[in-house]
Design a protein around this motif. Structure first.
Motif: not given
Length: 173
Positions: A32-33, A38, A40, A108, A144, A146, A156-157
Protein backbone atom coordinates in the motif's frame (compact mmCIF):
# COMPACT_ATOMS: atom_id res chain seq x y z
CA UNK A 1 11.34 -49.23 -5.58
CA UNK A 2 13.44 -46.44 -4.03
CA UNK A 3 12.82 -44.16 -7.04
CA UNK A 4 9.11 -44.89 -6.88
CA UNK A 5 8.94 -43.94 -3.16
CA UNK A 6 11.01 -40.78 -3.75
CA UNK A 7 8.68 -39.78 -6.59
CA UNK A 8 5.61 -40.49 -4.47
CA UNK A 9 6.94 -38.41 -1.56
CA UNK A 10 7.94 -35.56 -3.87
CA UNK A 11 4.48 -35.56 -5.48
CA UNK A 12 2.78 -35.58 -2.08
CA UNK A 13 4.85 -32.60 -0.93
CA UNK A 14 3.94 -30.66 -4.07
CA UNK A 15 0.26 -31.20 -3.29
CA UNK A 16 0.52 -30.53 0.47
CA UNK A 17 2.96 -27.57 0.41
CA UNK A 18 0.56 -25.01 -1.12
CA UNK A 19 -2.07 -25.99 1.45
CA UNK A 20 0.40 -25.56 4.32
CA UNK A 21 1.72 -22.30 2.91
CA UNK A 22 -1.74 -20.78 2.63
CA UNK A 23 -3.06 -22.05 5.95
CA UNK A 24 -2.25 -19.07 8.12
CA UNK A 25 -3.79 -15.75 9.07
CA UNK A 26 -3.19 -13.25 6.27
CA UNK A 27 -3.77 -9.53 5.83
CA UNK A 28 -4.43 -7.97 2.42
CA UNK A 29 -3.25 -5.91 0.73
CA UNK A 30 0.41 -6.82 1.10
CA UNK A 31 1.41 -3.49 -0.49
CA UNK A 32 0.00 0.00 0.00
CA UNK A 33 1.03 3.66 -0.08
CA UNK A 34 2.20 6.05 2.60
CA UNK A 35 -0.54 8.06 4.28
CA UNK A 36 -3.31 6.25 2.38
CA UNK A 37 -6.63 5.32 3.94
CA UNK A 38 -6.67 1.57 3.26
CA UNK A 39 -9.27 -1.15 3.61
CA UNK A 40 -7.48 -4.15 5.10
CA UNK A 41 -8.92 -7.66 5.08
CA UNK A 42 -7.81 -10.33 7.53
CA UNK A 43 -8.41 -13.91 6.36
CA UNK A 44 -8.58 -16.55 9.09
CA UNK A 45 -8.53 -20.25 8.12
CA UNK A 46 -9.02 -23.10 10.61
CA UNK A 47 -6.37 -25.83 10.67
CA UNK A 48 -7.72 -27.86 13.59
CA UNK A 49 -10.79 -29.93 14.42
CA UNK A 50 -11.66 -27.26 16.99
CA UNK A 51 -13.43 -24.08 15.80
CA UNK A 52 -11.78 -20.66 16.00
CA UNK A 53 -13.75 -18.61 18.54
CA UNK A 54 -11.68 -15.43 18.76
CA UNK A 55 -9.13 -13.46 16.77
CA UNK A 56 -7.00 -10.60 18.06
CA UNK A 57 -5.07 -8.38 15.63
CA UNK A 58 -2.35 -6.06 16.91
CA UNK A 59 -2.47 -2.83 14.88
CA UNK A 60 1.14 -1.94 13.96
CA UNK A 61 2.76 1.23 15.30
CA UNK A 62 2.15 4.09 12.88
CA UNK A 63 -1.08 2.61 11.49
CA UNK A 64 -4.18 4.52 12.61
CA UNK A 65 -7.20 2.21 12.97
CA UNK A 66 -10.45 3.94 11.97
CA UNK A 67 -13.41 1.56 11.66
CA UNK A 68 -14.43 -2.05 11.04
CA UNK A 69 -17.01 -3.86 8.96
CA UNK A 70 -19.49 -5.81 11.12
CA UNK A 71 -19.62 -9.57 10.57
CA UNK A 72 -22.78 -11.46 11.55
CA UNK A 73 -22.10 -13.84 14.44
CA UNK A 74 -19.10 -11.85 15.73
CA UNK A 75 -18.69 -9.14 18.37
CA UNK A 76 -15.87 -6.62 17.94
CA UNK A 77 -13.90 -4.76 20.60
CA UNK A 78 -11.44 -2.03 19.60
CA UNK A 79 -8.87 -1.25 22.29
CA UNK A 80 -7.01 1.92 21.31
CA UNK A 81 -4.87 1.74 24.47
CA UNK A 82 -3.09 -1.44 23.39
CA UNK A 83 -3.83 -1.05 19.64
CA UNK A 84 -5.79 -4.28 19.25
CA UNK A 85 -8.99 -5.29 17.53
CA UNK A 86 -10.70 -8.43 18.86
CA UNK A 87 -13.39 -10.40 17.03
CA UNK A 88 -15.24 -12.92 19.26
CA UNK A 89 -17.74 -15.46 17.93
CA UNK A 90 -21.23 -15.28 19.36
CA UNK A 91 -22.17 -18.70 17.99
CA UNK A 92 -20.19 -21.59 16.49
CA UNK A 93 -17.10 -19.72 15.29
CA UNK A 94 -15.09 -20.78 12.24
CA UNK A 95 -15.09 -24.55 11.75
CA UNK A 96 -12.39 -26.83 10.32
CA UNK A 97 -12.15 -26.42 6.54
CA UNK A 98 -13.74 -22.96 6.67
CA UNK A 99 -12.33 -19.44 6.78
CA UNK A 100 -13.67 -16.02 7.70
CA UNK A 101 -12.76 -12.54 6.51
CA UNK A 102 -12.70 -9.49 8.76
CA UNK A 103 -12.26 -6.03 7.19
CA UNK A 104 -11.33 -2.66 8.63
CA UNK A 105 -10.16 0.77 7.52
CA UNK A 106 -6.91 2.31 8.75
CA UNK A 107 -4.57 5.08 7.69
CA UNK A 108 -1.06 4.01 6.75
CA UNK A 109 2.06 5.58 8.26
CA UNK A 110 3.51 8.65 6.53
CA UNK A 111 6.88 6.97 6.02
CA UNK A 112 7.78 4.03 3.80
CA UNK A 113 8.23 0.85 5.86
CA UNK A 114 7.04 -2.71 6.31
CA UNK A 115 4.40 -3.18 8.98
CA UNK A 116 3.85 -6.47 10.81
CA UNK A 117 0.35 -7.69 11.64
CA UNK A 118 0.62 -9.91 14.72
CA UNK A 119 -2.47 -12.10 15.15
CA UNK A 120 -3.66 -14.39 17.94
CA UNK A 121 -6.08 -17.15 16.96
CA UNK A 122 -8.07 -18.69 19.84
CA UNK A 123 -9.62 -22.13 19.41
CA UNK A 124 -12.58 -23.60 21.29
CA UNK A 125 -10.31 -26.31 22.78
CA UNK A 126 -8.40 -23.58 24.64
CA UNK A 127 -5.34 -23.52 22.39
CA UNK A 128 -3.95 -20.29 20.96
CA UNK A 129 -1.86 -19.91 17.83
CA UNK A 130 0.30 -16.79 17.86
CA UNK A 131 0.96 -15.60 14.32
CA UNK A 132 3.87 -13.37 15.41
CA UNK A 133 7.02 -14.78 13.80
CA UNK A 134 9.03 -13.64 10.80
CA UNK A 135 8.49 -15.16 7.33
CA UNK A 136 10.63 -18.23 8.16
CA UNK A 137 8.77 -19.06 11.40
CA UNK A 138 6.23 -21.84 11.84
CA UNK A 139 3.61 -19.21 12.64
CA UNK A 140 4.55 -16.11 10.59
CA UNK A 141 2.80 -12.79 10.92
CA UNK A 142 1.39 -11.09 7.85
CA UNK A 143 3.18 -8.02 6.53
CA UNK A 144 2.28 -5.02 4.41
CA UNK A 145 4.93 -3.01 2.59
CA UNK A 146 4.10 0.69 2.76
CA UNK A 147 5.74 2.63 -0.11
CA UNK A 148 5.59 6.17 -1.40
CA UNK A 149 3.23 6.58 -4.34
CA UNK A 150 5.17 6.20 -7.59
CA UNK A 151 3.03 8.68 -9.49
CA UNK A 152 0.22 11.17 -9.15
CA UNK A 153 -2.10 8.58 -10.66
CA UNK A 154 -1.64 6.06 -7.82
CA UNK A 155 -4.93 5.11 -6.15
CA UNK A 156 -5.90 3.82 -2.74
CA UNK A 157 -8.08 0.76 -2.09
CA UNK A 158 -11.19 2.84 -2.81
CA UNK A 159 -9.95 3.76 -6.30
CA UNK A 160 -9.37 7.38 -5.34
CA UNK A 161 -6.20 9.17 -6.35
CA UNK A 162 -3.74 9.66 -3.54
CA UNK A 163 -3.68 13.39 -2.95
CA UNK A 164 -1.21 15.44 -0.96
CA UNK A 165 -0.92 14.47 2.70
CA UNK A 166 -2.38 17.85 3.56
CA UNK A 167 -5.71 16.81 2.04
CA UNK A 168 -5.63 13.35 3.65
CA UNK A 169 -5.25 14.90 7.07
CA UNK A 170 -8.46 16.86 6.54
CA UNK A 171 -10.35 13.61 7.19
CA UNK A 172 -11.17 13.60 10.89
CA UNK A 173 -10.09 10.60 12.91
Amino acid sequence: MKKWMTGLLTGAMLVISPVLASAHVTVAPTESTTGAWETYTVKVPVEKDSPTMKLVIKIPTGVAFQSYEPVPGWNVVVNKTDNTVTWTATAGGIKNGQFQRFSFVAQNPDKAETVDWNAYQYYQDGSIVEWTGNEDADYPHATTTISKAVSDSATDSHGKKNKAKRQQRMISV
